[in-house]
Scaffold this motif. Structure first.
Motif, mmCIF file in Angstrom:
data_model
loop_
_atom_site.group_PDB
_atom_site.id
_atom_site.type_symbol
_atom_site.label_atom_id
_atom_site.label_comp_id
_atom_site.label_asym_id
_atom_site.label_seq_id
_atom_site.Cartn_x
_atom_site.Cartn_y
_atom_site.Cartn_z
ATOM 1 N N PRO A 1 13.014 -5.960 9.149
ATOM 2 C CA PRO A 1 12.540 -4.636 8.729
ATOM 3 C C PRO A 1 11.955 -4.638 7.323
ATOM 4 O O PRO A 1 10.994 -3.909 7.054
ATOM 5 N N HIS A 2 12.508 -5.479 6.439
ATOM 6 C CA HIS A 2 11.957 -5.575 5.089
ATOM 7 C C HIS A 2 10.552 -6.155 5.133
ATOM 8 O O HIS A 2 9.672 -5.754 4.383
ATOM 9 N N GLN A 3 10.370 -7.129 6.027
ATOM 10 C CA GLN A 3 9.053 -7.753 6.127
ATOM 11 C C GLN A 3 8.034 -6.757 6.658
ATOM 12 O O GLN A 3 6.903 -6.689 6.175
ATOM 13 N N ALA A 4 8.441 -5.974 7.655
ATOM 14 C CA ALA A 4 7.528 -4.963 8.193
ATOM 15 C C ALA A 4 7.161 -3.959 7.107
ATOM 16 O O ALA A 4 5.997 -3.593 6.944
ATOM 17 N N ALA A 5 8.172 -3.557 6.324
ATOM 18 C CA ALA A 5 7.915 -2.589 5.256
ATOM 19 C C ALA A 5 6.989 -3.184 4.203
ATOM 20 O O ALA A 5 6.109 -2.504 3.665
ATOM 21 N N LYS A 6 7.179 -4.466 3.920
ATOM 22 C CA LYS A 6 6.330 -5.126 2.929
ATOM 23 C C LYS A 6 4.874 -5.150 3.400
ATOM 24 O O LYS A 6 3.953 -4.887 2.612
ATOM 25 N N ALA A 7 4.655 -5.476 4.668
ATOM 26 C CA ALA A 7 3.289 -5.531 5.190
ATOM 27 C C ALA A 7 2.617 -4.167 5.022
ATOM 28 O O ALA A 7 1.446 -4.087 4.630
ATOM 29 N N VAL A 8 3.380 -3.114 5.273
ATOM 30 C CA VAL A 8 2.811 -1.768 5.129
ATOM 31 C C VAL A 8 2.513 -1.473 3.659
ATOM 32 O O VAL A 8 1.456 -0.937 3.316
ATOM 33 N N ARG A 9 3.437 -1.869 2.779
ATOM 34 C CA ARG A 9 3.189 -1.665 1.343
ATOM 35 C C ARG A 9 1.950 -2.424 0.893
ATOM 36 O O ARG A 9 1.161 -1.948 0.090
ATOM 37 N N GLU A 10 1.802 -3.631 1.435
ATOM 38 C CA GLU A 10 0.657 -4.452 1.043
ATOM 39 C C GLU A 10 -0.643 -3.787 1.496
ATOM 40 O O GLU A 10 -1.637 -3.760 0.765
ATOM 41 N N MET A 11 -0.621 -3.224 2.711
ATOM 42 C CA MET A 11 -1.817 -2.574 3.243
ATOM 43 C C MET A 11 -2.182 -1.341 2.427
ATOM 44 O O MET A 11 -3.339 -0.948 2.376
ATOM 45 N N ALA A 12 -1.178 -0.733 1.808
ATOM 46 C CA ALA A 12 -1.427 0.521 1.094
ATOM 47 C C ALA A 12 -1.907 0.304 -0.336
ATOM 48 O O ALA A 12 -2.188 1.260 -1.055
ATOM 49 N N LYS A 13 -2.024 -0.959 -0.766
ATOM 50 C CA LYS A 13 -2.440 -1.208 -2.146
ATOM 51 C C LYS A 13 -3.862 -0.702 -2.384
ATOM 52 O O LYS A 13 -4.678 -0.697 -1.459
ATOM 53 N N PRO A 14 -4.159 -0.283 -3.602
ATOM 54 C CA PRO A 14 -5.489 0.281 -3.847
ATOM 55 C C PRO A 14 -6.583 -0.783 -3.799
ATOM 56 O O PRO A 14 -6.388 -1.926 -4.197
ATOM 57 N N VAL A 15 -7.738 -0.358 -3.288
ATOM 58 C CA VAL A 15 -8.914 -1.222 -3.221
ATOM 59 C C VAL A 15 -9.723 -1.031 -4.505
ATOM 60 O O VAL A 15 -9.885 0.095 -4.973
ATOM 61 N N HIS A 16 -10.188 -2.113 -5.102
ATOM 62 C CA HIS A 16 -11.021 -2.010 -6.302
ATOM 63 C C HIS A 16 -12.495 -2.259 -6.002
ATOM 64 O O HIS A 16 -13.369 -1.673 -6.608
ATOM 65 N N TYR A 17 -12.745 -3.183 -5.087
ATOM 66 C CA TYR A 17 -14.137 -3.470 -4.702
ATOM 67 C C TYR A 17 -14.451 -2.664 -3.441
ATOM 68 O O TYR A 17 -13.799 -2.851 -2.412
ATOM 69 N N ALA A 18 -15.438 -1.788 -3.531
ATOM 70 C CA ALA A 18 -15.708 -0.873 -2.424
ATOM 71 C C ALA A 18 -16.326 -1.584 -1.229
ATOM 72 O O ALA A 18 -16.126 -1.181 -0.090
ATOM 73 N N GLY A 19 -17.095 -2.633 -1.486
ATOM 74 C CA GLY A 19 -17.788 -3.325 -0.395
ATOM 75 C C GLY A 19 -19.195 -2.797 -0.236
ATOM 76 O O GLY A 19 -19.472 -1.609 -0.456
#
Lengths: 255, 244, 406
Positions: B38-56
């Motif tokens: 469950p910690h790993q699943a939560a971490k993956a979600v936290r990682e996905m939620a990190k802010p994007v700096h390069y718009a693309g």
């Protein structure tokens, strides 16, 4: 460090304090609630990410390294890199010299001399190979570093105890101990970007398409085409780590 | 056999410790703490939620389609906008936050275009001290369509390593065109029309054959020298004295 | 706080970067496992070695060693109590170390550490000490008053049973625990070797011989440490050293050194003969970075010299005082050698790049958590604990207690 800091750190040693913190967090349902709420419609099991690197196209401009540090808040000091560029020079007598261009200040008007003894010279971008058989994950004592279903190796900075065993186990030198969080850190393939359909920052800024990001499970994938048209190598294949960073036109001297 | 007193007491002590451990493990502490998943699943979600700096690049294109069109036809077509203009996610989500930088200094372009012998053959490079020294690059080159204002007068702009190697060799005075025929189109679309390479031994024989009319060049008998090999298989034409 | 400590870290790293020779991966400037991780296998080695020496008495009935049986046990216990500290101190997040018990990953050698440590400390060392001293606790509880008397009563679990049957049971139990304890001691230190030996990314570490080399060197350092402690305690107490015992222990030490040396030599010969990809950089590592610590301290001073002294003491008939001095000196030199061996493995394995193209440098800090000062404190702690232990728990059976086989 002064005495107060020392005392403060010494107190931290009592793992019970940490246990209490965690208990409080678990009791508040912090971790798990967010996991359920925000995973959205992204299905990790539908992807298997990888990167293709065409060594012949890298011009060693170092933009990828700068972009990575910006995008991921990597400390600016020249001891911490999620990706970096190496310059290889193959000499006529077989000697090989290597330097890391990412730790050097940018050159001004001065351009390097042509060494007549060097028969070939090229740049090699390096990063975490996102191994399918990651030795770092194997050795982590607490399961803080793990592989996601889409094949990306992540580090949970809230659970990493900072033992650094994973850093020792990585054959590629791709990990460092983040001086701010005191936990192991590494390339995430810009997980926050790629899961939203964006390119990793290094790929986004690469001027020559020396880096290709893609999905092995996708039918229309630049990465699959990259595999189709190039002879592919990986770094240190004898380590049997099954890297998902795949190199084209990689010289055998590159380690 | 009677169990000695000390064993019953030790047994009670150990049973107490064991009971405390089991109580902690199965009753007091939440089961979540004993699983990493469950910690790993939560971490993956936290990682996905990190802010994007390069718009693309697709985000830039939404407002700057004209520039995108210009760029996608030129030599910089594979480049993301944020390579030069920096991380622009803030600007992309709200242009009022300010404009991305417009780098105009010469030094900025050096990162890619200053001569470096490790760069791939054919990549356009300049010698900063020789190429229009002191002038800003953007005065002659539109960064969104960096065609040179005139065809390069010599080949060293893209073939720097070869030019520098040749310059110190005995072939220093031999023009590139003496061996390569360069189609005009090569100067504007380098990969669309490649220069020729000498096909046979006769090309070298013009200077190095025993019946050559040229002056000081070393002579060999083309018929007997070097078996069936082509000249360049043993002699590097851009630095022929390199014998190793 | 982070800003301060990081500034010191960056200065250290900048210094180390300046000392780099050849090419290294940029993340390799930082030496991840430093002096504290040298101290850790050194201490656990002494635990395992001292315990194995003690077990000679119980399991193999080597009566000559009986006089130092208790001392060896207490030495093992004193070092064991500290063994986990250097590990915990070097963590980035020591306050999270309990996670190793909550979510141990079965694939991780390190995850087993907590369990092996607890098993060895609780199920082996403490129990064996308790059975050995139980009768004595009862006696001392009767003879002493005040706090100490109460303490001994608690330690004896408020039992008064010193009947011959109960004592016979103690003996049996302690023998059984020792029999379990020997493989446990092997496990404890063999496992420490496995932590290094199983890292395929690092050819200096990656070797199947690593666990067994660690084990043999552990036996050497443990026996030598007991000799040192025994000699000093006898000196302080002005007691006569039992030369029959010391000669026997000296013989075991000699055999252990020979086996240890043979294994390490085999490892080096094997590496040189196979001459794999990494052989060149490992050669440079030894000649440039580890010459003093490996060739001079570990092999010459820390192995050959004590080997020669111990062999000489056996061959020639020398008087007791001279032999005692020779044992003591070789035991001291062996500590230097084994500590050097731990240094050469732990630090040595991080002084060359995994690109096999360059060498790093390690600048040891004098103060702070990961520092020489802390290492010295950690190395001193077991002796302080031992000093307390030998006061609480007599190293010789008291009058009134049936003497053990002597």
């Amino acid at each position: 460090m002064n005495k107060r800091d020392f005392l403060k750190q010494s107190i931290l040693f009592i793992p019970a304090a940490g246990l209490m913190q965690t208990l409080a967090r678990v009791a508040a349902g912090e971790d798990m609630a967010t996991a359920a709420a925000t995973s959205g419609d992204y299905d990790a099991s539908q992807h298997w990410y990888g990167m293709g690197i065409d060594v012949d196209k890298c011009i060693g401009c170092n933009r990828c390294v700068e972009a990575c540090k910006t995008e991921n808040n990597v400390p600016q000091e020249p001891f911490f890199f999620r990706t970096w560029i190496e310059r290889y020079s193959i000499h006529a007598d077989g000697e090989v010299t290597v330097e890391c261009v990412s730790t050097q200040p940018p050159r001004g008007e001065e351009t390097p001399q042509v060494d007549p003894d060097v028969v070939r010279s090229f740049f090699v971008p390096k990063l975490c190979n996102q191994c399918a058989n990651p030795p770092c994950v194997q050795v982590c004592p607490v399961g803080a570093t793990f592989q996601t279903k889409d094949g990306v190796v992540l580090v949970d900075e809230k659970r990493c105890i900072g033992c650094r065993y994973c850093i020792q186990a990585c054959p590629y030198g791709a990990r460092y101990l983040n001086p701010e969080t005191k936990t192991a850190d590494k390339c995430t393939f810009c997980y926050h970007r790629v899961t939203e359909g964006l390119q990793p920052a290094c790929v986004e800024v690469c001027p020559t398409q020396a880096r290709i990001f893609g999905d092995f499970k996708s039918e229309a994938s630049r990465l699959v085409r990259f595999e189709r048209v190039n002879e592919i190598s990986v770094l240190k294949p004898d380590m049997n780590t099954a890297p998902k960073v795949r190199y084209a036109k990689l010289d055998g001297e590159v380690r | 056999m009677k169990i000695p007193e000390q064993i019953t007491r030790l047994g009670m002590l150990l049973a107490g410790v064991l009971a405390a451990v089991l109580l902690l493990r199965f009753v007091i502490l939440p089961a979540d703490m004993f699983s990493a998943a469950p910690h790993q699943a939560a971490k993956a979600v936290r990682e996905m939620a990190k802010p994007v700096h390069y718009a693309g690049m697709p985000a830039c294109r939404e407002c700057h389609a004209d520039i995108y069109d210009t760029k996608s036809a030129g030599g910089h077509r594979y480049m993301g906008c944020e390579n030069c203009h920096g991380a622009a996610a803030a600007h992309a989500s709200d242009p009022a936050t300010g404009n991305p930088p417009l780098p105009s200094e010469r030094e900025f372009c050096y990162a890619c275009h200053a001569f470096d012998p490790s760069r791939p053959n054919g990549f356009p490079q300049i010698e900063p001290t020789e190429h229009r020294a002191g002038k800003k690059c953007i005065r002659c080159h539109d960064p969104h369509d960096p065609v040179p204002p005139s065809a390069p007068s010599d080949c060293s702009g893209c073939h720097g390593v070869i030019a520098k190697t040749k310059a110190t060799s005995s072939h220093a005075t031999v023009e590139c065109a003496a061996c390569h025929e360069v189609p005009e189109q090569h100067f504007t679309s380098p990969r669309a029309a490649l220069p020729t390479k000498p096909a046979g031994r006769e090309s070298c024989g013009q200077c190095h054959g025993s019946d050559a009319t040229d002056s000081g060049a070393p002579r060999v008998d083309l018929a007997s020298h070097g078996d069936s090999y082509q000249c360049w298989q043993c002699h590097y034409p851009h630095a022929p004295e390199m014998t190793r | 706080m982070n800003i301060d400590t990081n500034q010191a870290l960056f200065e250290q790293l900048a210094h180390q970067l300046g000392q780099v020779a050849g090419f290294i991966y940029p993340n390799e400037v930082e030496i991840q496992w430093a002096i504290l991780i040298v101290v850790y296998p050194y201490i656990t080695g002494i635990v395992a070695g001292a315990f194995i020496l003690a077990s000679l008495v119980k399991v193999f009935n080597v009566v000559e060693v009986q006089p130092i049986y208790r001392l060896a046990l207490l030495t093992a216990l004193a070092f064991m109590l500290i063994a986990g500290m250097p590990l915990n101190l070097h963590l980035g997040h020591p306050e999270r170390s309990y996670e190793i018990f909550l979510t141990p990953q079965p694939t991780s050698a390190m995850a087993m550490f907590g369990f092996v440590y607890l098993w060895y400390l609780m199920a082996v060392l403490l129990l064996e000490v308790w059975f050995e001293y139980r009768a004595q606790f009862i006696l001392m509880a009767q003879q002493t008053r005040g706090f100490m008397g109460k303490l001994y009563r608690v330690l004896s679990l408020f039992s008064n049973d010193v009947s011959p049957q109960a004592l016979a049971f103690d003996k049996k139990a302690s023998k059984l625990i020792t029999i379990i304890g020997i493989p446990s001691a092997f496990l404890l230190h063999g496992y420490v070797g496995f932590i290094f030996g199983s890292i395929k990314a690092n050819p200096w570490w990656s070797s199947v011989l690593m666990p067994i080399v660690f084990l043999m060197s552990a036996i050497v350092s443990g026996i030598a440490m007991v000799i040192i402690v025994y000699t000093i305690i006898s000196l302080v107490r002005n007691e006569k050293v039992d030369m029959r015992c010391l000669d026997k222990v000296g013989l075991f030490l000699l055999v252990a050194i020979i086996v240890d040396f043979a294994l390490e030599a085999l490892d080096y010969i094997h590496r040189m003969y196979q001459a794999e990809e990494s052989i060149e950089i490992l050669g440079e590592l030894i000649s440039n970075k580890l010459f003093t610590s490996l060739v001079i301290l570990q092999v010459l001073v820390g192995m050959f010299v004590p080997l020669a002294i111990l062999a000489f003491a056996r061959i020639r008939h020398l008087n007791d005082d001279l032999r005692k001095l020779m044992y003591f000196v070789s035991a001291l030199l062996l500590q230097v050698g084994i500590f050097g061996m731990r240094w050469n493995v732990v630090i040595g394995g991080q002084l060359y790049s995994k690109s096999y193209r360059g060498l790093m440098a390690y600048k040891m800090e004098l103060t702070g958590i990961e520092s020489l000062g802390m290492a010295l404190v950690l190395l001193a702690l077991p002796f302080i604990i031992l000093a307390v232990l030998v006061r609480l728990l007599p190293t010789q059976p008291m009058a009134g207690q049936p003497p053990a086989a002597h």
